[in-house]
Structure formats: structure tokens, C-alpha cells
Design a protein around this motif. Structure first.
Motif, PDB file in Angstrom:
ATOM      1  N   UNK A 269      -5.229 -15.077  17.180  1.00  0.00           N
ATOM      2  CA  UNK A 269      -3.773 -15.273  17.280  1.00  0.00           C
ATOM      3  C   UNK A 269      -3.208 -15.693  15.927  1.00  0.00           C
ATOM      4  N   UNK A 270      -3.919 -16.592  15.242  1.00  0.00           N
ATOM      5  CA  UNK A 270      -3.466 -17.013  13.915  1.00  0.00           C
ATOM      6  C   UNK A 270      -3.480 -15.855  12.941  1.00  0.00           C
ATOM      7  N   UNK A 271      -4.547 -15.072  13.009  1.00  0.00           N
ATOM      8  CA  UNK A 271      -4.695 -13.990  12.041  1.00  0.00           C
ATOM      9  C   UNK A 271      -3.620 -12.910  12.217  1.00  0.00           C
ATOM     10  N   UNK A 272      -3.029 -12.841  13.407  1.00  0.00           N
ATOM     11  CA  UNK A 272      -1.924 -11.889  13.619  1.00  0.00           C
ATOM     12  C   UNK A 272      -0.736 -12.277  12.743  1.00  0.00           C
ATOM     13  N   UNK A 273      -0.478 -13.596  12.678  1.00  0.00           N
ATOM     14  CA  UNK A 273       0.746 -14.039  11.995  1.00  0.00           C
ATOM     15  C   UNK A 273       0.524 -14.432  10.538  1.00  0.00           C
ATOM     16  N   UNK A 274      -0.724 -14.557  10.115  1.00  0.00           N
ATOM     17  CA  UNK A 274      -0.968 -14.972   8.723  1.00  0.00           C
ATOM     18  C   UNK A 274      -0.435 -13.973   7.679  1.00  0.00           C
ATOM     19  N   UNK A 275      -0.456 -12.633   7.946  1.00  0.00           N
ATOM     20  CA  UNK A 275       0.146 -11.738   6.954  1.00  0.00           C
ATOM     21  C   UNK A 275       1.635 -12.025   6.728  1.00  0.00           C
ATOM     22  N   UNK A 276       2.292 -12.460   7.818  1.00  0.00           N
ATOM     23  CA  UNK A 276       3.716 -12.791   7.703  1.00  0.00           C
ATOM     24  C   UNK A 276       3.889 -14.000   6.774  1.00  0.00           C
ATOM     25  N   UNK A 277       3.008 -14.970   6.957  1.00  0.00           N
ATOM     26  CA  UNK A 277       3.015 -16.167   6.110  1.00  0.00           C
ATOM     27  C   UNK A 277       2.694 -15.778   4.667  1.00  0.00           C
ATOM     28  N   UNK A 278       1.843 -14.751   4.521  1.00  0.00           N
ATOM     29  CA  UNK A 278       1.448 -14.278   3.183  1.00  0.00           C
ATOM     30  C   UNK A 278       2.626 -13.791   2.360  1.00  0.00           C
ATOM     31  N   UNK A 279       3.725 -13.425   3.059  1.00  0.00           N
ATOM     32  CA  UNK A 279       4.907 -12.944   2.323  1.00  0.00           C
ATOM     33  C   UNK A 279       5.472 -14.060   1.441  1.00  0.00           C
ATOM     34  N   UNK A 280       5.147 -15.320   1.776  1.00  0.00           N
ATOM     35  CA  UNK A 280       5.578 -16.449   0.923  1.00  0.00           C
ATOM     36  C   UNK A 280       5.027 -16.324  -0.491  1.00  0.00           C
ATOM     37  N   UNK A 281       3.993 -15.488  -0.662  1.00  0.00           N
ATOM     38  CA  UNK A 281       3.457 -15.276  -2.008  1.00  0.00           C
ATOM     39  C   UNK A 281       4.528 -14.706  -2.938  1.00  0.00           C
ATOM     40  N   UNK A 282       5.560 -14.078  -2.334  1.00  0.00           N
ATOM     41  CA  UNK A 282       6.624 -13.493  -3.167  1.00  0.00           C
ATOM     42  C   UNK A 282       7.471 -14.573  -3.840  1.00  0.00           C
ATOM     43  N   UNK A 283       7.488 -15.782  -3.270  1.00  0.00           N
ATOM     44  CA  UNK A 283       8.362 -16.827  -3.831  1.00  0.00           C
ATOM     45  C   UNK A 283       7.960 -17.202  -5.262  1.00  0.00           C
ATOM     46  N   UNK A 284       6.676 -17.571  -5.530  1.00  0.00           N
ATOM     47  CA  UNK A 284       6.336 -17.868  -6.926  1.00  0.00           C
ATOM     48  C   UNK A 284       6.467 -16.655  -7.837  1.00  0.00           C
ATOM     49  N   UNK A 285       6.282 -15.445  -7.270  1.00  0.00           N
ATOM     50  CA  UNK A 285       6.433 -14.228  -8.091  1.00  0.00           C
ATOM     51  C   UNK A 285       7.869 -14.128  -8.599  1.00  0.00           C
ATOM     52  N   UNK A 286       8.826 -14.378  -7.705  1.00  0.00           N
ATOM     53  CA  UNK A 286      10.239 -14.283  -8.100  1.00  0.00           C
ATOM     54  C   UNK A 286      10.576 -15.354  -9.157  1.00  0.00           C
ATOM     55  N   UNK A 287      10.006 -16.552  -8.996  1.00  0.00           N
ATOM     56  CA  UNK A 287      10.244 -17.610  -9.999  1.00  0.00           C
ATOM     57  C   UNK A 287       9.645 -17.192 -11.346  1.00  0.00           C
ATOM     58  N   UNK A 288       8.497 -16.528 -11.295  1.00  0.00           N
ATOM     59  CA  UNK A 288       7.888 -16.017 -12.529  1.00  0.00           C
ATOM     60  C   UNK A 288       8.793 -15.010 -13.228  1.00  0.00           C
ATOM     61  N   UNK A 289       9.511 -14.184 -12.440  1.00  0.00           N
ATOM     62  CA  UNK A 289      10.455 -13.228 -13.032  1.00  0.00           C
ATOM     63  C   UNK A 289      11.598 -13.961 -13.736  1.00  0.00           C
ATOM     64  N   UNK A 290      12.024 -15.082 -13.137  1.00  0.00           N
ATOM     65  CA  UNK A 290      13.093 -15.868 -13.779  1.00  0.00           C
ATOM     66  C   UNK A 290      12.632 -16.354 -15.147  1.00  0.00           C
ATOM     67  N   UNK A 291      11.337 -16.696 -15.230  1.00  0.00           N
ATOM     68  CA  UNK A 291      10.791 -17.198 -16.508  1.00  0.00           C
ATOM     69  C   UNK A 291      10.845 -16.116 -17.588  1.00  0.00           C
ATOM     70  N   UNK A 292      10.798 -14.840 -17.189  1.00  0.00           N
ATOM     71  CA  UNK A 292      10.874 -13.740 -18.161  1.00  0.00           C
ATOM     72  C   UNK A 292      12.181 -13.841 -18.955  1.00  0.00           C
ATOM     73  N   UNK A 293      13.240 -14.246 -18.261  1.00  0.00           N
ATOM     74  CA  UNK A 293      14.555 -14.325 -18.912  1.00  0.00           C
ATOM     75  C   UNK A 293      14.724 -15.586 -19.754  1.00  0.00           C
ATOM     76  N   UNK A 294      14.000 -16.627 -19.384  1.00  0.00           N
ATOM     77  CA  UNK A 294      14.275 -17.953 -19.955  1.00  0.00           C
ATOM     78  C   UNK A 294      13.275 -18.365 -21.033  1.00  0.00           C
ATOM     79  N   UNK A 295      11.995 -18.178 -20.765  1.00  0.00           N
ATOM     80  CA  UNK A 295      10.976 -18.705 -21.681  1.00  0.00           C
ATOM     81  C   UNK A 295      10.692 -17.737 -22.819  1.00  0.00           C
TER      82      UNK A 295
END
Lengths: 504, 67
Positions: A269-295
Motif C-alpha cells: 500500500x505504501x509503495x503505491x503512493x511513494x512515487x507520488x511522494x517522489x514528485x517532491x524531488x522536483x522542489x530542490x530541482x526548481x530551487x537549483x534552477x533559481x541558483x542558475x540566475x543568482x549565483x
């Protein structure tokens, strides 16, 4: 101020870890390593998700997006696809482990191939591959504080305090402690990521679309996988090796969380929903893109997320970011420590005495933690090269795991061990002797090709010479089958597993 | 391969093929986000419903086996 908040956060994580022991029935390795196989769905969720959300996810992914753009998306691919594979294998792994009393990956391999040699070899390899991973988490602890305070001494202090707390709560609570700390880790990490995903883009570009509109204009190459270090080949082969490692459970630290389940239904049951939770991996990716503009170009990619957060958030909130980052180092480190010590106690040191096995396990926790800390302080680069082997090297166990999960193991131990050794030699050779020979192809995949080829030839020769390995599930050939014990857990005492008759 | 293995195949292919699809692996944005982020996000989103379906098929297969 930041150091004080960090130390307070560490103390809280440690306290939660200590409190996790509540509900533990006995003081034995079964209870300590896999929570007596009685953990419910919520504890499992955080244990399993906890293996995905580490320092690499929190800091490394933002850094990868900063330096390689959309190449960081490979983490979303492997992070989610691996869950799908585990979903299909979980019931089989859990049932087999419960029935035969496995606590480690090497228990499984040793029993399925009736080979003590294979059990020991796979355990030694597991320790070699996990040790640098453990050191990475401890080094990460120091790096996080050093980046924000700019003071190396406070970084070292946080490493010492963090490691001491990990060691203490792991010794006291085992896997239950890791589960308890995981709740806090995931909660604070998500809160911080959501705050950052709103605050950082808003501050620098008026929102997330603003970030990407500017990148699309100024650096469109960041939005495309293209030639270079992170090209198509790197992207696909790295993803494949990580999917094989995660999905086929070749990393020993993935086993305790799986085996700790009360029943396979909760696991699936957990493994069904863990891919959905995995989408949170996009959050640090988007912050990394912000760093492209700033750093500025050439900034330390691993510090991208922390640098942006400290320039946008108030001081106290930066402290919260540091606590979240420390949690993503401390909790996975605790899980890795459990995997290493149980491999040593059950599959390397080997003793028939339950009590002695338990103490060897605990001594291993202390020695491993201490060595990783000392290396992180004085020789942080010593194990760094070995880290390259963590995924590519452990992926070489994939063919053996696949064969071992079959109802009837049709290939003997000799071809499997030979193929594993060949695969590891190829990986070592391509990593350290001729590192540029295969371009951006992940060397783990080439090792696997050699591994499978040798396995095929060996199996063919083996079939011509003799009958296949008769390690069928019933009857239990190697003395692994568990009898229901008086506690009613269905697990027999772990020590009796050590009395088994190996095939070697 | 059994029928319950099939549901997640399509989203997995979509994820793996991502860098090779010229309309995905190209500059430009969809909904204000990089095309790969949108494609990858939606594909990953589809995995959970696919696994729910797989679980349903698995349960049916187990019941059939028991009969």
C-alpha cells in the motif's frame, strides 16, 4: 545563533530517536534490526521515503540542477521507477524473509545459493559500498553548518555532536529509533522545501514561472539534455544503474525497512503512493534552477540551496533550513549504520551465540561511527573515490537477487560468485584504472553486462556438468526456515539462523 | 509477465524516453515550467494510479489462485 539552532535541532532528532524504542518487545537483533517485523504502515512509509530523501536529495539535487540543468531530472526517474519494481518484489521478499528468518541481504543470498562464502562476500562488499555513503552523510553535517557560519570549527563541532547522537540513539533504539526520527525529518524537510519554493523564486524573479522564463531567455541550454558531462548517455545509464540498485534491492540499507513490515499488504500500500511522494524531488530541482540566475558560475553546487536560503530568509528561518538539512544527513546515516552493523554481526563475524552476536553488532556501530567521523574530520577525501562504487558496485548483485527471488534457484553458487567478481573487477578497472575509457556510460552497466555474460556461460557449463542448485523453497534446505517462537511473532530467534548449514 | 505488471509500463516508458523525445527535450516552457519537468512530473504522477490498478489485478489473481 545558527550553531545554537543546529545543535538544538540535532538534540531533538536524537531525543526522538531515543524515544523510538518505546514498544520494543525484546533486546535482540531481530527487534533491533527490523523492529521485530511488527512495524505498521506509517512507520514504514517514513523509513522507505527516508531512503530517498537524503542529503543528496536536499542539497545535491539543487546543486545538480544548478550545474547541469534538467539533467537533475534523472533523480525523479530513478526515484519513482525503483518504487514500482520494489512494489512487485516486496511481497516475495517479505514472505521469504519472514519464513526463513533473514535480517540482511546477505542472509538472503547465503540461504538461496546455499553458500556461506557468497553470504560473507556479499556482506564484505556491502560494508565497503556503504561505508563511504555513511561518511558522506557525516561530512554533509559539517558542510551544512560550515557553509552557513563560514567557520570550519563549528562545522567540525556539529559533525562530532551529530555523530555521537546518531551512534547513541541507534545503539539504544535500533530501527525503531530511525523510524521515529524519520517522521520529524520528512516533516521539517517538506515544510522547509515548500517555504523555499515560494520564497526563493518570489524574491529573485517574482515566482517560479519568472525563474524559468528568464532561464529560457538567457540560458536555454539548461532546459535541454545535451552533449557534455551530463549527456543522454550519462542520463539514461545513470538512471538505469540507480533503478537497478534501488529496485532490485542491491543496497543492503534498503532491506531493514522492507523486512520490518507487519504484513506485506502495508508494504505494498505504501509503495503505491511513494512515487507520488517522489514528485517532491522536483522542489530542490526548481530551487537549483533559481541558483542558475543568482549565483556566479563556479560556485560550490552543493551549497546552492543553503546560500539562496540564507540570502532570502530571516536568520531564525535559516536555522530551520539547517536543522532540516542536518536531519537529512542524520537519519539516513542511522539507517546505513544499522545495515553495516547487522552485516558484520550476522554474515562476517559469525558467532553461534545470540548474546555475543548482539554485542558484536553494537561494537560495530561504535567502531564504524567513530572511524567514519575521524575520516570525515581528518581525511574527508580518503573514501570519496569509493563512493563512486556505491551504486555501480552494488548493482552487480542484481543478477543474484533476481535469481534468488525465483521459486527455484536454477543457477549454482559458483557461476553467480564468479560473475559477481568479474562484474566488480570491471567496475573497479573502469573507475580507477581507465576512468575515461567508456565516456559518459555508467560503469556499473558495463560491469553488469560482463557479469550477466559470465553468469550465462557459467550456468550453461554448470547445467552440462551437473544438476542445478536444488535450493527450492520447500523443504527449507539450508536450515533457515523459522519456527513460530513463543512471542508469536513467527520469527525464530535470530541466533539459531547462525547455526545453519551453509553449502560451503 | 502477468497482467498485473502491465499498468505501470506506459508511464515508465514515458519517463525513460523523456530525453529522447525531441518535443520534450527542447528549450521552451509548458505552463511556465521546463518541458522535461512537466513531462516527468505528469508521468511520475500516473505511476500511483497505475500501481493501484496493478494491486487490484494482483488481488484478483491471488483470489483466482486460491479457488
Amino acid at each position: 545563533m545558527i550553531l545554537a539552532v543546529t545543535l538544538a535541532g540535532m538534540a531533538l532528532i536524537g531525543a526522538l530517536g531515543f524515544a523510538g524504542r518505546r514498544g520494543a518487545a525484546d533486546r535482540n537483533l531481530l527487534e533491533w534490526t527490523v523492529g521485530g517485523r511488527r512495524l505498521g504502515a506509517s512507520a514504514l512509509w517514513f523509513l522507505q521515503a527516508g531512503e530517498t530523501f537524503t542529503t543528496f536529495t536536499f542539497l545535491g539535487l539543487a546543486g545538480l540542477a544548478f550545474s547541469g540543468g534538467v539533467a537533475a531530472m534523472y533523480a525523479l526517474q530513478y526515484g519513482t521507477i525503483a518504487y514500482v519494481i520494489v512494489f512487485f518484489l516486496a511481497r516475495r521478499v517479505w514472505t521469504l524473509s519472514k519464513d526463513r528468518g533473514y535480517l540482511t541481504l546477505s542472509d538472503f543470498l547465503e540461504d538461496r545459493f546455499s553458500s556461506r562464502t557468497f553470504g560473507t562476500l556479499s556482506a564484505v562488499l556491502g560494508v565497503i559500498f556503504l561505508l563511504p555513503y555513511l561518511q558522506l552523510q557525516i561530512t554533509g553535517l559539517g558542510l551544512i553548518v560550515r557553509l552557513l557560519t563560514g567557520d570550519a570549527a563549528t562545522g567540525t563541532l556539529s559533525m562530532v555532536v551529530g555523530t555521537a547522537l546518531i551512534m547513541a540513539f541507534v545503539l539504544w533504539s535500533g530501527l525503531r529509533g530511525v523510524a521515529a526520527a524519520s517522521y520529524f525529518k520528512d516533516a521539517i524537510m517538506l515544510v522547509v522545501l515548500v517555504v523555499l519554493i515560494i520564497a526563493v523564486p518570489m524574491h529573485f524573479a517574482g515566482g517560479v514561472p519568472g525563474i524559468f522564463a528568464r532561464i529560457n531567455q538567457m540560458q536555454p541550454a539548461k532546459l535541454v539534455i545535451h552533449a557534455g558531462a551530463n549527456d543522454h548517455t550519462w542520463f539514461v545509464t545513470s538512471m538505469l544503474v540507480s533503478v537497478i540498485g534501488g529496485g532490485l534491492l542491491t543496497l543492503p540499507n534498503l532491506w531493514p525497512a522492507l523486512l520490518a513490515a507487519r504484513d506485506p499488504e502495508a508494504l505494498q500500500r505504501n509503495l503505491i503512493w511513494l512515487p507520488l511522494y517522489g514528485i517532491c524531488l522536483l522542489l530542490p530541482v526548481i530551487i537549483g534552477f533559481a541558483a542558475v540566475l543568482v549565483l556566479p558560475k563556479g560556485s560550490d553546487p552543493n551549497g546552492a540551496l543553503l546560500t539562496l536560503s540564507s540570502s532570502v530568509l530571516p536568520h531564525w528561518m535559516s536555522g530551520l533550513v539547517v536543522v532540516a538539512a542536518t536531519a537529512t544527513a542524520m537519519v539516513p546515516a542511522a539507517g546505513i549504520l544499522i545495515a553495516i552493523s547487522s552485516l558484520v554481526a550476522r554474515n562476517i563475524a559469525r558467532t553461534g551465540d545470540e548474546r555475543r552476536q548482539f554485542w558484536i553488532n553494537h561494537l560495530t556501530v561504535v567502531v564504524t561511527c567513530g572511524s567514519a567521523l575521524l575520516l570525515a574530520i581528518w581525511r574527508p577525501d580518503l573514501l570519496a573515490n569509493l563512493l563512486l562504487l556505491t551504486y555501480s558496485g552494488s548493482a552487480q548483485l542484481a543478477p543474484a537477487n533476481c535469481l534468488g527471488l525465483q521459486r527455484r534457484v536454477v543457477v549454482g553458487k559458483v557461476p553467480v560468485i564468479t560473475a559477481l567478481i568479474v562484474g566488480e573487477i570491471v567496475v573497479l578497472w573502469l573507475t580507477f584504472i581507465t576512468p575515461h575509457a567508456v565516456g559518459t556510460i555508467n560503469v556499473g552497466l558495463i560491469g553488469l553486462a560482463a557479469n550477466v555474460a559470465v553468469l550465462g556461460i557459467g550456468a550453461f557449463i554448470g547445467r552440462r556438468l551437473s544438476a542445478p542448485n536444488d535450493n527450492d523453497e520447500a523443504p527449507a534446505a539450508a536450515g533457515y526456515r523459522e519456527a513460530s517462537d513463543s512471542s508469536g511473532s513467527g520469527d525464530r530467534p535470530y541466533s539459531s539462523v547462525q547455526q545453519r548449514t551453509g553449502g560451503d | 509477465m502477468r497482467s498485473y505488471h502491465l499498468p505501470p509500463i506506459l508511464p515508465i516508458i514515458a519517463l525513460v524516453a523523456m530525453p529522447f523525445l525531441p518535443f520534450v527535450n527542447s528549450a521552451g516552457l509548458w505552463l511556465g515550467l521546463p518541458k522535461m519537468v512537466v513531462w516527468g512530473g505528469i508521468s511520475a504522477l500516473l505511476l500511483s494510479p497505475a500501481l493501484l490498478w496493478s494491486e487490484h489485478l494482483m488481488r484478483r489473481a491471488r483470489e483466482k489462485d486460491l479457488q
